[in-house]
Design a protein around this motif. Structure first.
Motif, PDB file in Angstrom:
ATOM      1  N   CYS A  22      34.976  11.530 -39.144  1.00 52.51           N
ATOM      2  CA  CYS A  22      36.217  12.229 -38.822  1.00 52.51           C
ATOM      3  C   CYS A  22      36.334  12.513 -37.325  1.00 52.51           C
ATOM      4  CB  CYS A  22      36.318  13.548 -39.584  1.00 52.51           C
ATOM      5  SG  CYS A  22      36.514  13.301 -41.345  1.00 52.51           S
ATOM      6  N   PHE A  23      35.198  12.801 -36.694  1.00 52.77           N
ATOM      7  CA  PHE A  23      35.202  13.047 -35.258  1.00 52.77           C
ATOM      8  C   PHE A  23      35.679  11.783 -34.530  1.00 52.77           C
ATOM      9  CE2 PHE A  23      33.214  13.064 -31.047  1.00 52.77           C
ATOM     10  CZ  PHE A  23      33.594  14.314 -30.579  1.00 52.77           C
ATOM     11  N   GLY A  24      35.132  10.627 -34.929  1.00 51.08           N
ATOM     12  CA  GLY A  24      35.525   9.351 -34.335  1.00 51.08           C
ATOM     13  C   GLY A  24      37.013   9.100 -34.495  1.00 51.08           C
ATOM     14  N   MET A  25      37.522   9.474 -35.678  1.00 58.63           N
ATOM     15  CA  MET A  25      38.951   9.292 -35.956  1.00 58.63           C
ATOM     16  C   MET A  25      39.807  10.201 -35.099  1.00 58.63           C
ATOM     17  SD  MET A  25      39.598   8.814 -40.039  1.00 58.63           S
ATOM     18  CE  MET A  25      40.446  10.378 -40.087  1.00 58.63           C
ATOM     19  N   THR A  26      39.329  11.446 -34.928  1.00 56.82           N
ATOM     20  CA  THR A  26      40.092  12.447 -34.186  1.00 56.82           C
ATOM     21  C   THR A  26      40.203  12.116 -32.699  1.00 56.82           C
ATOM     22  OG1 THR A  26      39.324  14.112 -35.769  1.00 56.82           O
ATOM     23  CG2 THR A  26      40.288  14.940 -33.736  1.00 56.82           C
ATOM     24  N   VAL A  27      39.118  11.562 -32.127  1.00 58.75           N
ATOM     25  CA  VAL A  27      39.151  11.298 -30.681  1.00 58.75           C
ATOM     26  C   VAL A  27      39.673   9.904 -30.336  1.00 58.75           C
ATOM     27  CG1 VAL A  27      37.272  12.911 -30.174  1.00 58.75           C
ATOM     28  CG2 VAL A  27      36.739  10.497 -30.591  1.00 58.75           C
ATOM     29  N   LYS A  28      39.844   9.083 -31.340  1.00 54.46           N
ATOM     30  CA  LYS A  28      40.299   7.709 -31.100  1.00 54.46           C
ATOM     31  C   LYS A  28      41.625   7.694 -30.327  1.00 54.46           C
ATOM     32  CE  LYS A  28      40.972   3.394 -33.695  1.00 54.46           C
ATOM     33  NZ  LYS A  28      40.787   2.603 -32.498  1.00 54.46           N
ATOM     34  N   ASP A  29      41.669   6.844 -29.285  1.00 53.89           N
ATOM     35  CA  ASP A  29      42.854   6.701 -28.450  1.00 53.89           C
ATOM     36  C   ASP A  29      43.249   7.986 -27.717  1.00 53.89           C
ATOM     37  OD1 ASP A  29      43.040   4.019 -29.200  1.00 53.89           O
ATOM     38  OD2 ASP A  29      44.234   4.522 -30.973  1.00 53.89           O
ATOM     39  N   THR A  30      42.313   8.901 -27.551  1.00 57.83           N
ATOM     40  CA  THR A  30      42.571  10.061 -26.700  1.00 57.83           C
ATOM     41  C   THR A  30      41.622   9.955 -25.508  1.00 57.83           C
ATOM     42  OG1 THR A  30      40.872  11.549 -27.572  1.00 57.83           O
ATOM     43  CG2 THR A  30      42.939  11.453 -28.796  1.00 57.83           C
ATOM     44  N   ASP A  31      41.712  10.947 -24.601  1.00 52.55           N
ATOM     45  CA  ASP A  31      40.811  10.931 -23.444  1.00 52.55           C
ATOM     46  C   ASP A  31      39.354  11.125 -23.853  1.00 52.55           C
ATOM     47  OD1 ASP A  31      41.790  13.462 -24.242  1.00 52.55           O
ATOM     48  OD2 ASP A  31      40.958  14.361 -22.437  1.00 52.55           O
ATOM     49  N   LEU A  32      39.130  11.541 -25.075  1.00 51.40           N
ATOM     50  CA  LEU A  32      37.753  11.751 -25.542  1.00 51.40           C
ATOM     51  C   LEU A  32      37.224  10.569 -26.349  1.00 51.40           C
ATOM     52  CD1 LEU A  32      37.865  15.513 -26.643  1.00 51.40           C
ATOM     53  CD2 LEU A  32      36.874  14.581 -24.563  1.00 51.40           C
TER      54      LEU A  32
END
Ligand SMILES: [Zn+2]
Length: 113
Positions: A47-57
């Motif tokens: 879920c963490f990977g999904m949440t930061v995907k395509d963001t600055d993180l």
């Protein structure tokens, strides 16, 4: 899936902390996950990977540190892990102990560039 909202709150606090370090990129995030926190570490990682995907993180490493349950004896202050799910102090046999670790879910560190 409740790991998704947990991942979101981790990302929120990462941003909050990173805001104090303008111009530095977050490389790695350490999170302490208690053994009985009710969080599935694999699901949280996903879920963490999904949440930061395509963001600055995007690409930030997540380091999940599993924390075992520990008790502290209220009579002699000895710290110990439960045996067979029972919290009996191995030092003085007292059954009065409080849980000091194992339930947490918290940011432990941020590694910045
Ligand atoms: Zn004790």
């Amino acid at each position: 899936m409740h790991e998704l909202s947990i991942a979101q709150s981790i990302v929120d606090s990462v941003r909050e902390h990173a805001a104090g370090h303008v111009g530095r990129r977050v490389l790695r995030v350490g999170v302490r996950v208690g053994e009985i926190s009710g969080v599935n570490a694999d699901a949280l990682e996903f879920c963490f990977g999904m949440t930061v995907k395509d963001t600055d993180l995007d690409g930030v490493g997540l380091d999940l540190e599993r924390v075992a349950v520990r008790y502290r004896c209220l009579d002699c202050a000895h710290e110990f892990p439960p045996v067979d799910f029972r919290a009996v102090c191995p030092s003085c046999r007292s059954e009065m102990a409080s849980m000091i670790a194992g339930e947490e879910l918290a940011l432990s560190y941020l590694e910045l560039e």
